[in-house]
Design a protein around this motif. Structure first.
Motif, PDB file in Angstrom:
ATOM      1  N   VAL A 108      14.220  20.017  70.905  1.00  0.00           N
ATOM      2  CA  VAL A 108      15.366  19.760  70.038  1.00  0.00           C
ATOM      3  C   VAL A 108      16.454  20.807  70.250  1.00  0.00           C
ATOM      4  O   VAL A 108      16.184  22.007  70.256  1.00  0.00           O
ATOM      5  N   ASN A 109      17.680  20.330  70.408  1.00  0.00           N
ATOM      6  CA  ASN A 109      18.842  21.203  70.487  1.00  0.00           C
ATOM      7  C   ASN A 109      19.244  21.571  69.063  1.00  0.00           C
ATOM      8  O   ASN A 109      19.878  20.783  68.367  1.00  0.00           O
ATOM      9  N   LYS A 110      18.859  22.754  68.627  1.00  0.00           N
ATOM     10  CA  LYS A 110      19.085  23.165  67.244  1.00  0.00           C
ATOM     11  C   LYS A 110      20.549  23.444  66.943  1.00  0.00           C
ATOM     12  O   LYS A 110      20.945  23.531  65.800  1.00  0.00           O
ATOM     13  N   LYS A 111      21.383  23.604  67.970  1.00  0.00           N
ATOM     14  CA  LYS A 111      22.789  23.917  67.754  1.00  0.00           C
ATOM     15  C   LYS A 111      23.678  22.685  67.701  1.00  0.00           C
ATOM     16  O   LYS A 111      24.842  22.778  67.372  1.00  0.00           O
ATOM     17  N   LYS A 112      23.139  21.517  68.040  1.00  0.00           N
ATOM     18  CA  LYS A 112      23.946  20.305  68.035  1.00  0.00           C
ATOM     19  C   LYS A 112      24.421  19.995  66.622  1.00  0.00           C
ATOM     20  O   LYS A 112      23.631  19.863  65.706  1.00  0.00           O
ATOM     21  N   LYS A 113      25.741  19.906  66.451  1.00  0.00           N
ATOM     22  CA  LYS A 113      26.333  19.607  65.149  1.00  0.00           C
ATOM     23  C   LYS A 113      26.445  18.103  64.972  1.00  0.00           C
ATOM     24  O   LYS A 113      26.989  17.411  65.823  1.00  0.00           O
ATOM     25  N   ILE A 114      25.936  17.618  63.869  1.00  0.00           N
ATOM     26  CA  ILE A 114      26.024  16.205  63.534  1.00  0.00           C
ATOM     27  C   ILE A 114      26.946  16.086  62.332  1.00  0.00           C
ATOM     28  O   ILE A 114      26.740  16.747  61.311  1.00  0.00           O
ATOM     29  N   LYS A 115      27.953  15.266  62.459  1.00  0.00           N
ATOM     30  CA  LYS A 115      28.898  15.089  61.361  1.00  0.00           C
ATOM     31  C   LYS A 115      28.370  14.045  60.378  1.00  0.00           C
ATOM     32  O   LYS A 115      27.876  13.004  60.786  1.00  0.00           O
ATOM     33  N   PRO A 116      28.507  14.338  59.081  1.00  0.00           N
ATOM     34  CA  PRO A 116      28.079  13.348  58.090  1.00  0.00           C
ATOM     35  C   PRO A 116      29.025  12.160  58.062  1.00  0.00           C
ATOM     36  O   PRO A 116      30.195  12.269  58.450  1.00  0.00           O
ATOM     37  N   TYR A 117      28.522  11.056  57.586  1.00  0.00           N
ATOM     38  CA  TYR A 117      29.334   9.859  57.380  1.00  0.00           C
ATOM     39  C   TYR A 117      30.392  10.145  56.312  1.00  0.00           C
ATOM     40  O   TYR A 117      31.536   9.754  56.443  1.00  0.00           O
ATOM     41  N   SER A 118      29.993  10.845  55.247  1.00  0.00           N
ATOM     42  CA  SER A 118      30.901  11.264  54.172  1.00  0.00           C
ATOM     43  C   SER A 118      30.460  12.622  53.646  1.00  0.00           C
ATOM     44  O   SER A 118      29.282  12.952  53.665  1.00  0.00           O
ATOM     45  N   PHE A 119      31.421  13.382  53.147  1.00  0.00           N
ATOM     46  CA  PHE A 119      31.172  14.727  52.613  1.00  0.00           C
ATOM     47  C   PHE A 119      31.952  14.883  51.316  1.00  0.00           C
ATOM     48  O   PHE A 119      33.137  14.577  51.264  1.00  0.00           O
ATOM     49  N   TYR A 120      31.265  15.346  50.250  1.00  0.00           N
ATOM     50  CA  TYR A 120      31.906  15.542  48.956  1.00  0.00           C
ATOM     51  C   TYR A 120      31.509  16.896  48.383  1.00  0.00           C
ATOM     52  O   TYR A 120      30.332  17.235  48.346  1.00  0.00           O
ATOM     53  N   LYS A 121      32.503  17.633  47.914  1.00  0.00           N
ATOM     54  CA  LYS A 121      32.238  18.898  47.238  1.00  0.00           C
ATOM     55  C   LYS A 121      33.024  18.882  45.928  1.00  0.00           C
ATOM     56  O   LYS A 121      34.142  19.369  45.849  1.00  0.00           O
ATOM     57  N   TYR A 122      32.419  18.296  44.926  1.00  0.00           N
ATOM     58  CA  TYR A 122      33.043  18.149  43.620  1.00  0.00           C
ATOM     59  C   TYR A 122      32.430  19.111  42.604  1.00  0.00           C
ATOM     60  O   TYR A 122      33.131  19.690  41.783  1.00  0.00           O
ATOM     61  N   HIS A 123      31.133  19.291  42.662  1.00  0.00           N
ATOM     62  CA  HIS A 123      30.426  20.115  41.676  1.00  0.00           C
ATOM     63  C   HIS A 123      30.614  21.605  41.959  1.00  0.00           C
ATOM     64  O   HIS A 123      30.902  22.013  43.079  1.00  0.00           O
ATOM     65  N   ASN A 124      30.423  22.415  40.904  1.00  0.00           N
ATOM     66  CA  ASN A 124      30.616  23.863  40.987  1.00  0.00           C
ATOM     67  C   ASN A 124      29.316  24.644  41.063  1.00  0.00           C
ATOM     68  O   ASN A 124      29.326  25.868  40.923  1.00  0.00           O
ATOM     69  N   ALA A 125      28.213  23.952  41.269  1.00  0.00           N
ATOM     70  CA  ALA A 125      26.903  24.603  41.333  1.00  0.00           C
ATOM     71  C   ALA A 125      25.995  23.733  42.213  1.00  0.00           C
ATOM     72  O   ALA A 125      26.362  22.608  42.569  1.00  0.00           O
ATOM     73  N   PRO A 126      24.810  24.235  42.564  1.00  0.00           N
ATOM     74  CA  PRO A 126      23.904  23.475  43.433  1.00  0.00           C
ATOM     75  C   PRO A 126      23.584  22.077  42.900  1.00  0.00           C
ATOM     76  O   PRO A 126      23.470  21.864  41.687  1.00  0.00           O
ATOM     77  N   ILE A 127      23.431  21.145  43.830  1.00  0.00           N
ATOM     78  CA  ILE A 127      23.059  19.769  43.502  1.00  0.00           C
ATOM     79  C   ILE A 127      21.557  19.747  43.228  1.00  0.00           C
ATOM     80  O   ILE A 127      20.763  20.268  44.011  1.00  0.00           O
ATOM     81  N   THR A 128      21.178  19.146  42.101  1.00  0.00           N
ATOM     82  CA  THR A 128      19.765  19.140  41.693  1.00  0.00           C
ATOM     83  C   THR A 128      19.099  17.780  41.833  1.00  0.00           C
ATOM     84  O   THR A 128      17.879  17.694  41.892  1.00  0.00           O
ATOM     85  N   SER A 129      19.893  16.719  41.866  1.00  0.00           N
ATOM     86  CA  SER A 129      19.329  15.389  42.029  1.00  0.00           C
ATOM     87  C   SER A 129      20.395  14.454  42.578  1.00  0.00           C
ATOM     88  O   SER A 129      21.587  14.630  42.312  1.00  0.00           O
ATOM     89  N   ASN A 145      20.923  22.093  60.277  1.00  0.00           N
ATOM     90  CA  ASN A 145      22.162  22.550  59.641  1.00  0.00           C
ATOM     91  C   ASN A 145      22.905  21.413  58.949  1.00  0.00           C
ATOM     92  O   ASN A 145      24.124  21.317  59.050  1.00  0.00           O
ATOM     93  N   ALA A 146      22.168  20.568  58.253  1.00  0.00           N
ATOM     94  CA  ALA A 146      22.777  19.466  57.506  1.00  0.00           C
ATOM     95  C   ALA A 146      23.712  20.007  56.428  1.00  0.00           C
ATOM     96  O   ALA A 146      24.732  19.393  56.119  1.00  0.00           O
ATOM     97  N   HIS A 147      23.359  21.146  55.867  1.00  0.00           N
ATOM     98  CA  HIS A 147      24.184  21.836  54.877  1.00  0.00           C
ATOM     99  C   HIS A 147      24.190  23.315  55.231  1.00  0.00           C
ATOM    100  O   HIS A 147      23.363  23.779  56.011  1.00  0.00           O
ATOM    101  N   SER A 148      25.092  24.061  54.623  1.00  0.00           N
ATOM    102  CA  SER A 148      25.172  25.503  54.899  1.00  0.00           C
ATOM    103  C   SER A 148      24.123  26.308  54.127  1.00  0.00           C
ATOM    104  O   SER A 148      23.896  27.473  54.435  1.00  0.00           O
TER     105      SER A 148
END
Length: 177
Positions: A102-123, A58-61
């Motif tokens: 593996v504990n599949k439910k364990k939430k790992i917080k990212p070092y940093s999170f950015y949501k600037y773009h309005n569509a899927p990230i391609t690269s 669950n690194a991303h939704s």
């Protein structure tokens, strides 16, 4: 006449792998991401049944499309997703999955999170020249360059600063271009 021979086989259950990157620091380590929303770190020196050594479920939704190793810091990994975000991960916080269930439910917080773009990230790619700089592309037809060494300027007393903020809106200070 040359021929190739497969030396190892890596398999993920029912999900496709979207990107693969070798570690720039260790010849036997590589990472993958895919439609299972996870990022995995693999070691070719370990037996086929346990060669996934670290995982971030669950690194991303949504699907994780792309990853990039930081060429200056062996523990930092960049990821981009169909959820329009990109994240920076400290892989030391990923779940160790060698000889463990593996504990599949364990939430790992990212070092940093950015949501600037309005569509899927391609690269996504770290700069090979500056430790904290990276570039992101998206299906919103934009490229964005980021310098993570920059911070918010909290000097709100000048008219010039207020005029700039009004014109630019709430852009993150790390956004360079």
């Amino acid at each position: 006449n040359s021929s190739f021979k497969r030396t190892m086989k890596f398999k993920t259950p029912k999900y496709s792998i979207e990107d693969i990157k070798f570690s720039p620091f260790e010849t036997n380590i590589f990472s993958t991401c895919g439609t299972d929303n996870a990022i995995k770190v693999w070691d070719t020196r370990i037996s086929a049944k346990r060669n996934c050594v670290r995982i971030c479920n669950n690194a991303h939704s949504k699907d994780v499309n792309v990853i990039s190793w930081n060429p200056f810091d062996s523990f930092l990994l960049l990821s981009g997703s169909d959820d329009n975000s990109f994240k920076i991960w400290d892989m030391r916080k990923f779940v160790n999955c060698v000889n463990k269930k593996v504990n599949k439910k364990k939430k790992i917080k990212p070092y940093s999170f950015y949501k600037y773009h309005n569509a899927p990230i391609t690269s996504c790619e770290w700069s090979p020249f500056q430790k904290g700089s990276l570039i992101i592309s998206s299906e919103d037809n934009q490229l964005s360059i980021w310098d993570l060494s920059l911070e918010n300027d909290n000097d709100n007393n000048t008219n010039n600063n207020n005029n700039i903020k009004e014109k630019l809106g709430n852009l993150p200070p790390q956004l360079v271009f």
